[in-house]
Motif scaffolding. Structure first.
Motif, PDB file in Angstrom:
ATOM      1  N   ILE A 135       0.862  -1.180   0.000  1.00  7.61           N
ATOM      2  CA  ILE A 135       0.000   0.000   0.000  1.00  7.61           C
ATOM      3  C   ILE A 135       0.896   1.227   0.000  1.00  7.61           C
ATOM      4  CG2 ILE A 135      -1.718   1.325   1.284  1.00  7.61           C
ATOM      5  CD1 ILE A 135      -2.871  -1.257   2.336  1.00  7.61           C
ATOM      6  N   LYS A 136       0.776   2.037  -1.038  1.00  7.32           N
ATOM      7  CA  LYS A 136       1.588   3.232  -1.159  1.00  7.32           C
ATOM      8  C   LYS A 136       0.766   4.506  -1.341  1.00  7.32           C
ATOM      9  CE  LYS A 136       5.523   0.839  -3.318  1.00  7.32           C
ATOM     10  NZ  LYS A 136       6.419   0.825  -4.511  1.00  7.32           N
ATOM     11  N   SER A 137      -0.536   4.341  -1.614  1.00  9.49           N
ATOM     12  CA  SER A 137      -1.335   5.507  -1.973  1.00  9.49           C
ATOM     13  C   SER A 137      -2.797   5.278  -1.644  1.00  9.49           C
ATOM     14  CB  SER A 137      -1.191   5.781  -3.470  1.00  9.49           C
ATOM     15  OG  SER A 137      -1.755   4.704  -4.216  1.00  9.49           O
ATOM     16  N   TYR A 138      -3.581   6.338  -1.758  1.00  2.00           N
ATOM     17  CA  TYR A 138      -5.023   6.215  -1.584  1.00  2.00           C
ATOM     18  C   TYR A 138      -5.615   5.292  -2.641  1.00  2.00           C
ATOM     19  CZ  TYR A 138      -5.448   9.821   2.012  1.00  2.00           C
ATOM     20  OH  TYR A 138      -5.360  10.528   3.189  1.00  2.00           O
ATOM     21  N   LYS A 139      -5.064   5.316  -3.831  1.00  3.69           N
ATOM     22  CA  LYS A 139      -5.581   4.453  -4.896  1.00  3.69           C
ATOM     23  C   LYS A 139      -5.540   2.986  -4.487  1.00  3.69           C
ATOM     24  CE  LYS A 139      -4.505   7.466  -8.834  1.00  3.69           C
ATOM     25  NZ  LYS A 139      -3.692   7.646 -10.065  1.00  3.69           N
ATOM     26  N   MET A 167      -9.445  12.564  -2.616  1.00  2.00           N
ATOM     27  CA  MET A 167     -10.005  12.197  -3.917  1.00  2.00           C
ATOM     28  C   MET A 167      -9.748  13.302  -4.941  1.00  2.00           C
ATOM     29  SD  MET A 167     -11.227   9.192  -3.253  1.00  2.00           S
ATOM     30  CE  MET A 167      -9.981   9.034  -1.949  1.00  2.00           C
ATOM     31  N   LEU A 168      -9.874  14.556  -4.516  1.00  2.00           N
ATOM     32  CA  LEU A 168      -9.635  15.677  -5.425  1.00  2.00           C
ATOM     33  C   LEU A 168      -8.209  15.658  -5.960  1.00  2.00           C
ATOM     34  CD1 LEU A 168     -11.520  18.496  -3.484  1.00  2.00           C
ATOM     35  CD2 LEU A 168     -11.980  17.860  -5.864  1.00  2.00           C
ATOM     36  N   GLU A 169      -7.239  15.513  -5.048  1.00  2.00           N
ATOM     37  CA  GLU A 169      -5.848  15.527  -5.500  1.00  2.00           C
ATOM     38  C   GLU A 169      -5.529  14.279  -6.323  1.00  2.00           C
ATOM     39  OE1 GLU A 169      -1.396  16.731  -3.984  1.00  2.00           O
ATOM     40  OE2 GLU A 169      -2.922  16.299  -2.478  1.00  2.00           O
ATOM     41  N   MET A 170      -6.107  13.154  -5.938  1.00  2.00           N
ATOM     42  CA  MET A 170      -5.905  11.917  -6.679  1.00  2.00           C
ATOM     43  C   MET A 170      -6.384  12.053  -8.124  1.00  2.00           C
ATOM     44  SD  MET A 170      -7.202   8.161  -5.383  1.00  2.00           S
ATOM     45  CE  MET A 170      -8.852   8.323  -6.056  1.00  2.00           C
ATOM     46  N   MET A 171      -7.421  12.900  -8.319  1.00  2.00           N
ATOM     47  CA  MET A 171      -7.988  13.112  -9.650  1.00  2.00           C
ATOM     48  C   MET A 171      -7.368  14.301 -10.374  1.00  2.00           C
ATOM     49  SD  MET A 171     -11.952  12.465  -8.466  1.00  2.00           S
ATOM     50  CE  MET A 171     -12.694  12.598 -10.095  1.00  2.00           C
ATOM     51  N   SER A 201     -10.477  23.005  -3.871  1.00  2.00           N
ATOM     52  CA  SER A 201     -11.316  23.371  -5.005  1.00  2.00           C
ATOM     53  C   SER A 201     -12.618  24.017  -4.532  1.00  2.00           C
ATOM     54  CB  SER A 201     -11.642  22.119  -5.828  1.00  2.00           C
ATOM     55  OG  SER A 201     -12.569  22.424  -6.859  1.00  2.00           O
ATOM     56  N   THR A 202     -13.064  25.000  -5.293  1.00  2.00           N
ATOM     57  CA  THR A 202     -14.379  25.593  -5.044  1.00  2.00           C
ATOM     58  C   THR A 202     -15.313  25.302  -6.220  1.00  2.00           C
ATOM     59  OG1 THR A 202     -13.615  27.692  -6.006  1.00  2.00           O
ATOM     60  CG2 THR A 202     -13.439  27.456  -3.612  1.00  2.00           C
ATOM     61  N   ASN A 203     -14.880  24.410  -7.095  1.00  2.00           N
ATOM     62  CA  ASN A 203     -15.646  24.051  -8.287  1.00  2.00           C
ATOM     63  C   ASN A 203     -16.638  22.951  -7.955  1.00  2.00           C
ATOM     64  OD1 ASN A 203     -16.076  22.244 -10.778  1.00  2.00           O
ATOM     65  ND2 ASN A 203     -15.231  24.106 -11.699  1.00  2.00           N
ATOM     66  N   GLU A 204     -17.906  23.236  -8.131  1.00  2.00           N
ATOM     67  CA  GLU A 204     -18.955  22.273  -7.761  1.00  2.00           C
ATOM     68  C   GLU A 204     -18.782  20.944  -8.481  1.00  2.00           C
ATOM     69  OE1 GLU A 204     -23.860  21.854  -7.715  1.00  2.00           O
ATOM     70  OE2 GLU A 204     -22.889  23.607  -8.645  1.00  2.00           O
ATOM     71  N   ASP A 205     -18.501  20.993  -9.771  1.00  2.00           N
ATOM     72  CA  ASP A 205     -18.383  19.760 -10.550  1.00  2.00           C
ATOM     73  C   ASP A 205     -17.226  18.906 -10.045  1.00  2.00           C
ATOM     74  OD1 ASP A 205     -19.129  18.085 -12.864  1.00  2.00           O
ATOM     75  OD2 ASP A 205     -17.169  18.689 -13.651  1.00  2.00           O
ATOM     76  N   GLU A 206     -16.086  19.536  -9.755  1.00  2.00           N
ATOM     77  CA  GLU A 206     -14.922  18.790  -9.256  1.00  2.00           C
ATOM     78  C   GLU A 206     -15.213  18.151  -7.906  1.00  2.00           C
ATOM     79  OE1 GLU A 206     -11.549  21.670 -11.395  1.00  2.00           O
ATOM     80  OE2 GLU A 206     -11.745  21.615  -9.204  1.00  2.00           O
ATOM     81  N   ILE A 207     -15.854  18.910  -7.032  1.00  2.00           N
ATOM     82  CA  ILE A 207     -16.140  18.405  -5.687  1.00  2.00           C
ATOM     83  C   ILE A 207     -17.130  17.239  -5.735  1.00  2.00           C
ATOM     84  CG2 ILE A 207     -17.111  19.014  -3.429  1.00  2.00           C
ATOM     85  CD1 ILE A 207     -16.103  21.941  -4.096  1.00  2.00           C
ATOM     86  N   MET A 208     -18.137  17.346  -6.571  1.00  2.00           N
ATOM     87  CA  MET A 208     -19.115  16.268  -6.683  1.00  2.00           C
ATOM     88  C   MET A 208     -18.492  15.029  -7.326  1.00  2.00           C
ATOM     89  SD  MET A 208     -21.422  17.698  -5.033  1.00  2.00           S
ATOM     90  CE  MET A 208     -22.556  16.301  -5.049  1.00  2.00           C
ATOM     91  N   LYS A 209     -17.556  15.225  -8.254  1.00  2.00           N
ATOM     92  CA  LYS A 209     -16.830  14.090  -8.832  1.00  2.00           C
ATOM     93  C   LYS A 209     -16.003  13.390  -7.754  1.00  2.00           C
ATOM     94  CE  LYS A 209     -16.278  15.583 -13.667  1.00  2.00           C
ATOM     95  NZ  LYS A 209     -15.295  16.055 -14.682  1.00  2.00           N
ATOM     96  N   ALA A 210     -15.397  14.192  -6.871  1.00  2.00           N
ATOM     97  CA  ALA A 210     -14.616  13.615  -5.764  1.00  2.00           C
ATOM     98  C   ALA A 210     -15.519  12.788  -4.858  1.00  2.00           C
ATOM     99  CB  ALA A 210     -13.932  14.722  -4.971  1.00  2.00           C
ATOM    100  N   LYS A 224     -18.246  11.192  -5.774  1.00  2.00           N
ATOM    101  CA  LYS A 224     -18.577   9.952  -6.480  1.00  2.00           C
ATOM    102  C   LYS A 224     -17.410   8.961  -6.418  1.00  2.00           C
ATOM    103  CE  LYS A 224     -21.884  12.034  -9.698  1.00  2.00           C
ATOM    104  NZ  LYS A 224     -22.153  12.423 -11.109  1.00  2.00           N
ATOM    105  N   GLU A 225     -16.187   9.491  -6.503  1.00  2.00           N
ATOM    106  CA  GLU A 225     -15.011   8.625  -6.402  1.00  2.00           C
ATOM    107  C   GLU A 225     -14.904   8.022  -5.008  1.00  2.00           C
ATOM    108  OE1 GLU A 225     -11.755   6.777  -8.271  1.00  2.00           O
ATOM    109  OE2 GLU A 225     -13.408   7.977  -9.075  1.00  2.00           O
ATOM    110  N   LEU A 226     -15.150   8.841  -3.983  1.00  2.00           N
ATOM    111  CA  LEU A 226     -15.094   8.348  -2.606  1.00  2.00           C
ATOM    112  C   LEU A 226     -16.188   7.321  -2.355  1.00  2.00           C
ATOM    113  CD1 LEU A 226     -13.772   8.474   0.166  1.00  2.00           C
ATOM    114  CD2 LEU A 226     -15.204  10.456   0.709  1.00  2.00           C
ATOM    115  N   LYS A 227     -17.327   7.506  -2.989  1.00  2.00           N
ATOM    116  CA  LYS A 227     -18.439   6.556  -2.848  1.00  2.00           C
ATOM    117  C   LYS A 227     -17.995   5.149  -3.279  1.00  2.00           C
ATOM    118  CE  LYS A 227     -23.009   5.973  -2.189  1.00  2.00           C
ATOM    119  NZ  LYS A 227     -23.723   6.306  -0.948  1.00  2.00           N
TER     120      LYS A 227
END
Length: 348
Positions: free
Chosen positions: A152-156, A180-184, A190-199, A201-204
């Motif tokens: 294990i080396k990363s969040y991924k 998740m944001l930095e991983m992507m 980020s203050t970008n709604e689309d980026e945050i919501m994508k993060a 979904k990734e965490l989900k």
């Protein structure tokens, strides 16, 4: 140490706390020789509180919180009850902007000289008028090498199906969504709604592997083997490793979160001078050293670090390169509503 903006979620917390009361061991009036402290759990040894009381004759009323949101809510309903609080960095920015903090009289804190300058003059308080560094640290990955048969080396790596129902992670939206944001490839602030919501979904997608959200004592699950790995505060990981040598610590390659908790004095604090006496007491090298021995968070007190045993110093070691690549959560203003929504969807 634990993140999110004060304000948007506070109203609900305030209502709860108005019903439940401020908690803790009570608070003294302006005429009493006391100091009322609001701090994180497992963050200050009880024997040091007793030592301060014995040396000064000042009684300490000590209350604990488990999140920055709870801290702010208690300040809001405390009605000038607390003399000291210990919020994380960008929460301080919010409190300053809302006029909720007193300026600190540095003449009453001569031991401030012991703090390493790199932990001073942050953007949230550029002149260090309102805050004094207490502890800092990281959220890292800890895993039990007896239970995990891959590196294990990363969040991924935490998404591996072999970790199904086997993770404990901090109950903290800015940490987990930030990862998740930095991983992507996005900013953790980020203050970008689309980026945050994508993060979100990734965490989900990680949820099948998450057994528990725990910011207070995740080391218990790690030590017992109830989980195979986790995203935890560095000190929790270090304590877990002391009890179970099979626990290994990893500074994630794809996201290294840093935080710093500072002393502040709430507006209207009834015992401001006692608060400054307490802060100065904590910054004494021999006192600060004892805190780190019990709770091995990173310590900004350079004089205290020199007193620590070599093995503890090694445990706390973070290279300049690692420190530079680490990122702090910052106040994201109104965009916090996107983090709240994404977090809610993750945990529903």
């Amino acid at each position: 140490m634990r993140f999110k903006k004060a304000g948007l979620l506070v109203s609900a917390l305030v209502f709860v706390l108005l019903v439940a009361g401020c908690g803790g061991s009570g608070a003294g009036g302006k005429d009493e020789n006391v100091v009322n402290i609001l701090n994180w759990s497992e963050y200050l040894p009880e024997e040091l509180i007793k030592q301060f009381e014995e040396e000064t004759g000042i009684k300490v009323n000590y209350s604990t919180i488990s999140s920055n949101e709870e801290l702010v809510a208690k300040l809001n309903v405390g009605n000038a009850t607390y003399d000291i609080a210990v919020p994380s960095t960008y929460f301080i920015e919010v409190l300053i902007n809302e006029g909720q903090l007193e300026k600190i009289n540095k003449d009453n804190i001569p031991n401030l000289k012991n703090i390493d300058e790199k932990f001073m003059k942050w953007d949230f308080d550029p002149e260090d008028e309102y805050s004094v560094p207490y502890m800092w640290g990281t959220e890292i990955i800890a895993y039990n090498e007896d239970l995990v048969d891959f590196k294990i080396k990363s969040y991924k790596d935490l998404f591996n199906p072999k970790l199904k129902d086997s993770l404990v992670v901090v109950d903290d939206p800015r940490t987990m969504l930030g990862a998740m944001l930095e991983m992507m490839g996005y900013s953790v602030n980020s203050t970008n709604e689309d980026e945050i919501m994508k993060a979100g979904k990734e965490l989900k997608k990680l949820m099948p592997n998450i057994k528990a959200f725990d910011s207070d004592s995740p080391k218990n699950l790690l030590v017992s083997g109830e989980v195979k790995a986790g995203v935890v505060y560095g000190a929790e990981a270090a304590l877990a490793m002391r009890e179970n040598p099979s626990i290994k610590l990893v500074l994630p390659e794809d996201h290294l979160s840093l935080w710093q908790d500072n002393f502040v004095i709430p507006k209207g604090a009834p015992h401001k001078e006692n608060a400054e006496k307490f802060i100065d007491f904590i910054l004494r090298p021999e006192i600060s050293k004892e805190i780190t021995l019990d709770y091995p968070y990173h310590n900004p007190n350079k004089a205290a670090l020199e007193l620590l045993p070599d093995d503890v110093q090694q445990e706390l070691e973070l290279t300049d390169e690692e420190f530079k690549r680490g990122v702090h959560a910052k106040d994201v203003g109104e965009a916090i509503k996107y983090y709240d929504r994404a977090w809610s969807e993750v945990k529903q």
